[in-house]
Motif scaffolding. Structure first.
Motif, short mmCIF file in Angstrom:
data_model
loop_
_atom_site.label_atom_id
_atom_site.label_comp_id
_atom_site.label_asym_id
_atom_site.label_seq_id
_atom_site.Cartn_x
_atom_site.Cartn_y
_atom_site.Cartn_z
N ARG A 78 -67.74 -17.60 -50.37
CA ARG A 78 -67.77 -16.38 -51.19
C ARG A 78 -68.32 -16.67 -52.59
O ARG A 78 -69.02 -15.82 -53.17
CB ARG A 78 -66.37 -15.76 -51.26
CG ARG A 78 -66.01 -15.01 -49.97
CD ARG A 78 -64.58 -14.54 -49.99
NE ARG A 78 -64.31 -13.67 -48.82
CZ ARG A 78 -63.10 -13.37 -48.37
NH1 ARG A 78 -62.03 -13.88 -48.99
NH2 ARG A 78 -62.95 -12.59 -47.34
N LEU A 81 -71.97 -16.74 -52.31
CA LEU A 81 -72.50 -15.39 -52.17
C LEU A 81 -72.53 -14.66 -53.52
O LEU A 81 -73.45 -13.90 -53.83
CB LEU A 81 -71.66 -14.58 -51.18
CG LEU A 81 -71.97 -14.77 -49.69
CD1 LEU A 81 -70.99 -14.01 -48.84
CD2 LEU A 81 -73.40 -14.33 -49.38
N ASP A 85 -76.90 -14.21 -53.19
CA ASP A 85 -76.74 -13.58 -51.87
C ASP A 85 -77.87 -14.03 -50.94
O ASP A 85 -79.03 -14.02 -51.34
CB ASP A 85 -76.78 -12.05 -52.03
CG ASP A 85 -76.39 -11.38 -50.73
OD1 ASP A 85 -75.97 -12.10 -49.80
OD2 ASP A 85 -76.51 -10.14 -50.63
N THR A 89 -75.89 -17.40 -45.71
CA THR A 89 -74.53 -17.52 -46.23
C THR A 89 -73.64 -16.42 -45.67
O THR A 89 -72.48 -16.65 -45.34
CB THR A 89 -74.53 -17.45 -47.76
OG1 THR A 89 -75.45 -18.42 -48.29
CG2 THR A 89 -73.15 -17.74 -48.31
N ARG A 90 -74.20 -15.19 -45.55
CA ARG A 90 -73.42 -14.10 -44.98
C ARG A 90 -73.07 -14.39 -43.52
O ARG A 90 -71.95 -14.10 -43.07
CB ARG A 90 -74.21 -12.79 -45.07
CG ARG A 90 -74.23 -12.18 -46.48
CD ARG A 90 -74.60 -10.69 -46.43
NE ARG A 90 -75.88 -10.47 -45.78
CZ ARG A 90 -77.05 -10.48 -46.40
NH1 ARG A 90 -77.10 -10.72 -47.71
NH2 ARG A 90 -78.17 -10.24 -45.74
#
Length: 662
Positions: A78, A81, A85, A89-90
């Protein structure tokens, strides 16, 4: 397999039996897979000196550690991120959150199971081992009883199906017309009725037995393996396409070979029937060596077909075993790599959320191994299914034949008193190129006696076969009282006709029942009266050991030809038909009885329409008119004296020239 599906649908009529057998199969499959689950507590627990409660405690401790690690990784993900972003990573965060949810569910399950395990399960490793052994024994006993019940239910189902199929086949055979029946030899028909039926029974037994039970066992093991790691199980699908291709090729080859073998077996039956029927001729002409050579040639051909089936059948088990072994070896190598290296990925593909333990992987292997035995058993019934399929093709090929007789949907009722019989420009042929009857026209008044004479093959018997509708004319029509035979119910027509032929057939029953055949309601006194009129009563009571209760034997072979003909005549007399057909009916009567039979016929034909195919002058004098036939045509019609004067063919056939010379 379409015809075999028709057999399967017959079996489905017995729904409760099918349902009970499937329930037993499901129970067997569940217990089969459940036994393999015992590997995990033995390997991960007992072999490490732990009982089941201790194993659950270890799982809880490891899950807490995994959750702590996941929390750290999720927090770090997190932070990444928030800083930058990115899709990668998501995706990573989504995977971690999924693993966290799965771990939390597993932790809740373990915490719920721990107090129950402490209360009810053994607390020592040896106690756990003994409990597992007892459970396996109990499971195996229950599974054994279920298999016994399943086998009995499937046997009942297959034999009920065979009983119904034989009933349908027999009924369908009796409904076919003579022309359609004669397209198939008796030997081939017997093969379809016996050997083919037995293979259909075995195929049905395999279909509703092992073909359901063994795949269910495989599915249960597949479900167990998928619960451990469906990704690892998916690797086994790589070998599925070649295995499906190999099995399909073997299925087609086996079915084709079985169909040909059944045809060759029919030839064996046909030759045996021909040999036994003609044994007197064979011996008379010393042709035993020739017939042995023919039989050896036919049997050799059947042997070659059988060996081809054995070859394909032998290929099935090694092929399926090799495919199964390749799958197992591939999965063992993949799973061993993951456990030994504590990996969760294989070739970059995520296989599990956490490293597999030795016990878990062993149970996975056991589940896969549990698939091999059912697969091997399935390969063993492969030939039964293919033979059953080929046999059902032969059976339904015959059952699907339609009678050549035109059956009207709105039949006309015959009057109480039959009118004149008319043959109107009748033509008939058994083969399209061979005309047996050619434009035959004849009118017969009620109560008239007609004699038909002519050389062999001129169509006499064929013409008479049209009257009871054994065949329908190729063209023209046959009417009774102006009603076309095609517009009547066949049963109503034949109930008014009595037939006595030269080839007298009696059934393997008592003399009384053979006389009563066609008149089942006749009393004992009526049977005796008919026998007396046919001059059969004396030899029945004086010669036959048990009189009217004497068994005639198959086809009446315990009686002489003359005795059989007298019983056949008695049968016709008892039926008291309005139309009587005598086809050389007195040909085997001895000279002493000829005059007596002549007197019987003279009285019996009074008041009824009678047709007599005969060349005997004494019998010909009973006729009101005589029809002379040659080459399928009527060449002359007249009384005895008229024809004796003007028809050379009649004089030759009745031997009148010889009698005049003498």
């Amino acid at each position: 397999m379409n015809n075999f599906a028709r057999v399967a649908r017959i079996a489905l009529r017995y729904r409760l039996t099918v349902l009970a057998s499937v329930v037993c199969s499901v129970g067997i499959a569940f217990l089969w897979a459940a036994n393999f689950s015992a590997f995990m507590p033995v390997v991960d627990g007992v072999m490490h000196g732990k009982a089941v409660p201790g194993m659950i405690e270890d799982w809880i401790e490891k899950t807490h550690s995994q959750l702590a690690t996941l929390d750290t990784e999720i927090a770090a993900c997190r932070e990444h991120l928030a800083a930058a972003d990115s899709p990668a990573t998501r995706a990573q965060l989504a995977t971690l959150l999924s693993d966290q949810a799965n771990s939390q569910k597993w932790l809740a399950t373990c915490e719920w199971a721990l107090p129950i395990a402490r209360k009810w399960l053994p607390s020592t490793p040896f106690g756990t081992l003994m409990a597992i052994c007892l459970l396996i024994v109990a499971s195996t006993l229950i599974k054994g009883w279920l298999r016994i019940i399943n086998s009995l239910l499937v046997a009942k189902l297959s034999h009920l199906t065979l009983l119904e199929l034989r009933r349908q086949f027999y009924r369908r055979t009796l409904r076919l017309d003579l022309g359609t029946l004669r397209q198939t030899s008796n030997g081939d028909l017997m093969t379809r009725f016996t050997t083919d039926m037995e293979w259909v029974c075995l195929g049905t037994q395999a279909l509703y037995g092992m073909a359901i039970r063994e795949p269910l066992k495989m599915i249960a093991c597949l479900i167990g393996a998928a619960m451990i790691s469906w990704q690892l199980l998916l690797i086994t699908a790589v070998c599925a396409p070649p295995s499906i291709f190999a099995i399909r090729w073997l299925a087609k080859s086996l079915k084709r070979a079985n169909r040909r073998a059944m045809k060759e077996l029919s030839s064996v039956y046909e030759h045996l029937e021909e040999t036994f029927d003609g044994i007197k001729v064979i011996k008379a002409f010393t042709m035993e060596s020739h017939e042995r050579s023919r039989f050896h040639r036919i049997s050799r051909q059947y042997y070659r077909r059988s060996m081809r089936i054995a070859f394909y059948d032998a290929l099935v088990s090694p092929t399926t075993e090799l495919i199964g072994l390749v799958i197992i070896v591939g999965v063992v190598a993949a799973g061993g790599y993951m456990v030994l290296n504590q990996e969760t990925h294989l070739f970059g593909i995520r296989i599990s959320s956490h490293p597999l333990s030795n016990g878990t992987l062993t149970m996975f292997y056991a589940m896969l191994a549990g698939i091999i035995d059912p697969a091997r058993r399935l390969s063993g019934i492969f030939n039964y299914l293919q033979r059953g399929s080929a046999a059902s093709d032969r059976i339904f090929e015959f059952m699907d034949r339609e009678t050549k007789l035109q059956i009207t949907s709105n039949p006309k009722t015959l009057p109480a008193r039959l009118g004149p019989i008319q043959f109107n420009e009748v033509a008939f042929s058994y083969q399209p190129s061979e005309l047996v009857l050619d434009n035959v026209s004849l009118e017969v008044k009620p109560g008239e006696t007609i004699a038909i004479v002519g050389p062999n093959g001129c169509g006499k018997s064929t013409l008479m076969n049209l009257l009871p509708r054994f065949y329908d004319p190729t063209s023209g029509s046959v009417t009774i009282g102006g009603i076309n035979l095609r517009d009547m119910r066949v049963a109503d027509l034949r109930e008014r006709i009595g037939i006595v032929t030269q080839e007298t057939l009696l059934f393997d029953d008592t003399v009384a029942n053979n006389i009563r055949y066609g008149s089942p309601g006749a009393t004992e006194n009526q049977v005796i009266a008919a026998a007396e009129q046919a001059h059969a009563h004396r030899f029945i009571t004086n010669i036959l050991a048990e009189g009217y209760q004497t068994l005639c034997g198959p086809s009446g072979n315990r009686l002489s030809g003359g005795q059989r003909q007298r019983l056949a005549l008695a049968r016709a007399i008892l039926r008291d038909p309005e139309i009587l057909i005598l086809d050389e009916a007195t040909s085997q009567i001895d000279v002493e009885s000829e005059q007596l039979i002549h007197e019987v016929l003279e009285r019996f034909v009074q008041g009824r329409t009678a047709f007599m195919i005969t060349h005997r002058p004494n019998t010909l004098t009973l006729a009101d008119r005589i029809v002379v036939m040659d080459s399928g045509k009527i060449v002359d019609v007249g009384k005895f004296d008229e024809l004796a004067q003007r028809c050379d063919l009649f004089r030759r056939l009745a031997h009148l020239n010889v009698r005049a010379t003498a």
